[in-house]
Design an enzyme around this catalytic site. Structure first.
Site, PDB file in Angstrom:
ATOM      1  N   ALA A 188      -1.221   2.778  -5.004  1.00 31.20           N
ATOM      2  CA  ALA A 188      -0.927   4.042  -5.077  1.00 31.20           C
ATOM      3  C   ALA A 188      -1.123   4.862  -3.614  1.00 31.20           C
ATOM      4  CB  ALA A 188      -1.227   4.680  -6.271  1.00 31.20           C
ATOM      5  N   VAL A 205       0.840  -1.102   0.060  1.00 37.40           N
ATOM      6  CA  VAL A 205      -0.064   0.107   0.088  1.00 37.40           C
ATOM      7  C   VAL A 205       0.784   1.304   0.025  1.00 37.40           C
ATOM      8  CG1 VAL A 205      -1.710   1.301   1.169  1.00 37.40           C
ATOM      9  CG2 VAL A 205      -1.969  -1.153   1.218  1.00 37.40           C
ATOM     10  N   CYS A 206       0.714   2.107  -0.962  1.00 33.55           N
ATOM     11  CA  CYS A 206       1.453   3.451  -0.797  1.00 33.55           C
ATOM     12  C   CYS A 206       2.967   3.200  -0.955  1.00 33.55           C
ATOM     13  CB  CYS A 206       1.025   4.223   0.055  1.00 33.55           C
ATOM     14  SG  CYS A 206       1.323   5.965  -0.027  1.00 33.55           S
ATOM     15  N   VAL A 207       3.694   3.757  -0.233  1.00 36.59           N
ATOM     16  CA  VAL A 207       4.982   3.657  -0.345  1.00 36.59           C
ATOM     17  C   VAL A 207       5.507   2.374   0.090  1.00 36.59           C
ATOM     18  CG1 VAL A 207       5.427   5.945  -0.209  1.00 36.59           C
ATOM     19  CG2 VAL A 207       5.507   4.913   1.980  1.00 36.59           C
TER      20      VAL A 207
END
Length: 327
Positions: free
Chosen positions: A167, A114-116
């Site tokens: 993202a 998830v995300c970074v």
């Protein structure tokens, strides 16, 4: 007996809170929507077990220490953390977390970041030779640090084999819904989206950001105001001449200033904004193509086709088949 789907979410100091709680809520609501037959069991695992402080200051209590996670997993979910620096956010890479993810991934049916969190998964070697996404602000870092990874900074999420990458922060909900859809079907995922009062369940190929958000704020307030005007008047006269007249500038000077501030010629920016509006209508309505073309200022179905092929490489009908969501 319902199938047990064990989801283990990694947590560690300064982890993004929503990256953890968002997917956990989606899986819990899937259980509710199926009266328990979804069988999701969500566990939080941390370096030492116990309390972990998140980036929001809210503390989470883990169910397990990393060392205590054994046996088969359905989903290993890896959120991320960032360090805020003058040049922008930088994904934090905790080697203890990387080592644990690398060792644990073979026990899981699928791995999702998830995300970074994609930076952690990449550091564990799980993205080599694969296409992946991450938050747009750290995509360049991911590409530079891991040249074997094909980084696409635009999509909401990407699936590459049994590894999924998501993202920006709110996209964790879209990614989790996609995992539910894979397990239980689109109807259950849409039911969960309704419970979350999400406007619609976005698909992975959609962009992380809209045209107005895809460029930073201009240094000139009048250009920012013009961009908002464009978004609100897509069916009007947005020719370079008309926009220059609105700004009380010559066409040549206006075109130069607009490109300097936004990175795009006026005509290209307007077309991208119109295509984005057309995409939203294709996703959320059954309006015929001629009405969509007119509403977005593209004039004709032929122009709509041409603009969509140029901007996103597909036709309006193909885009609607893939992304139309009934709510």
């Amino acid at each position: 007996m319902p199938t047990t789907r064990r989801v283990v979410i990694a947590v560690f100091p300064d982890v993004d809170l929503l990256d953890v709680t968002g997917p956990a809520e989606v899986f819990t609501l899937a259980n509710r929507a199926t009266r328990g037959s979804a069988g999701y069991v969500v566990q939080l695992a941390g370096p030492d077990g116990g309390v972990v402080a998140t980036s929001a200051g809210v503390r989470l209590v883990t169910d397990l220490a990393f060392a205590d996670v054994d046996g088969a997993l359905d989903t290993l979910l890896v959120p991320g953390a960032v360090d805020l620096r003058p040049g922008g956010p930088v994904a934090r890479i905790d080697q203890e977390v990387v080592t644990w993810v690398k060792a644990t991934a073979p026990q899981a049916r699928r791995v999702a970041s998830v995300c970074v969190g994609a930076h952690v998964v990449a550091a564990a070697g799980l993205l080599d030779g694969k296409t992946a996404t991450t938050h747009w602000s750290t995509a360049a870092q991911l590409a530079a640090d891991h040249p074997a990874v094909r980084v696409d900074p635009d999509p909401i999420f990407v699936r590459s084999g049994n590894v999924w990458t998501g993202a920006g922060i709110s996209a964790c909900m879209d990614l989790a819904l996609a995992l539910v859809a894979e397990d239980l079907g689109e109807e259950v995922a849409l039911d969960v989206a309704r419970q979350l009062v999400m406007y619609l369940k976005r698909q992975g190929g959609q962009s992380q950001f809209s045209v107005p958000l895809s460029t930073p704020p201009a240094s000139r307030r009048d250009i920012d105001e013009l961009r908002m005007f464009i978004a609100d008047h897509l069916d009007g006269d947005l020719s370079t001449a008309a926009l220059a007249a609105r700004m009380c500038l010559s066409e040549r000077h206006f075109a130069r200033v607009f490109r300097q501030e936004t990175g795009h010629p006026p005509a290209a920016y307007v077309e991208a904004a119109r295509v984005e509006a057309a995409r939203r209508l294709l996703e959320s309505t059954d309006e015929p193509l001629d009405r969509i073309a007119a509403a977005c200022g593209l004039g004709s179905v032929e122009t709509l086709h041409r603009a969509m092929r140029k901007q996103i490489g597909t036709t309006p009908a193909a885009y609607r088949r893939r992304f139309r969501t009934t709510v």
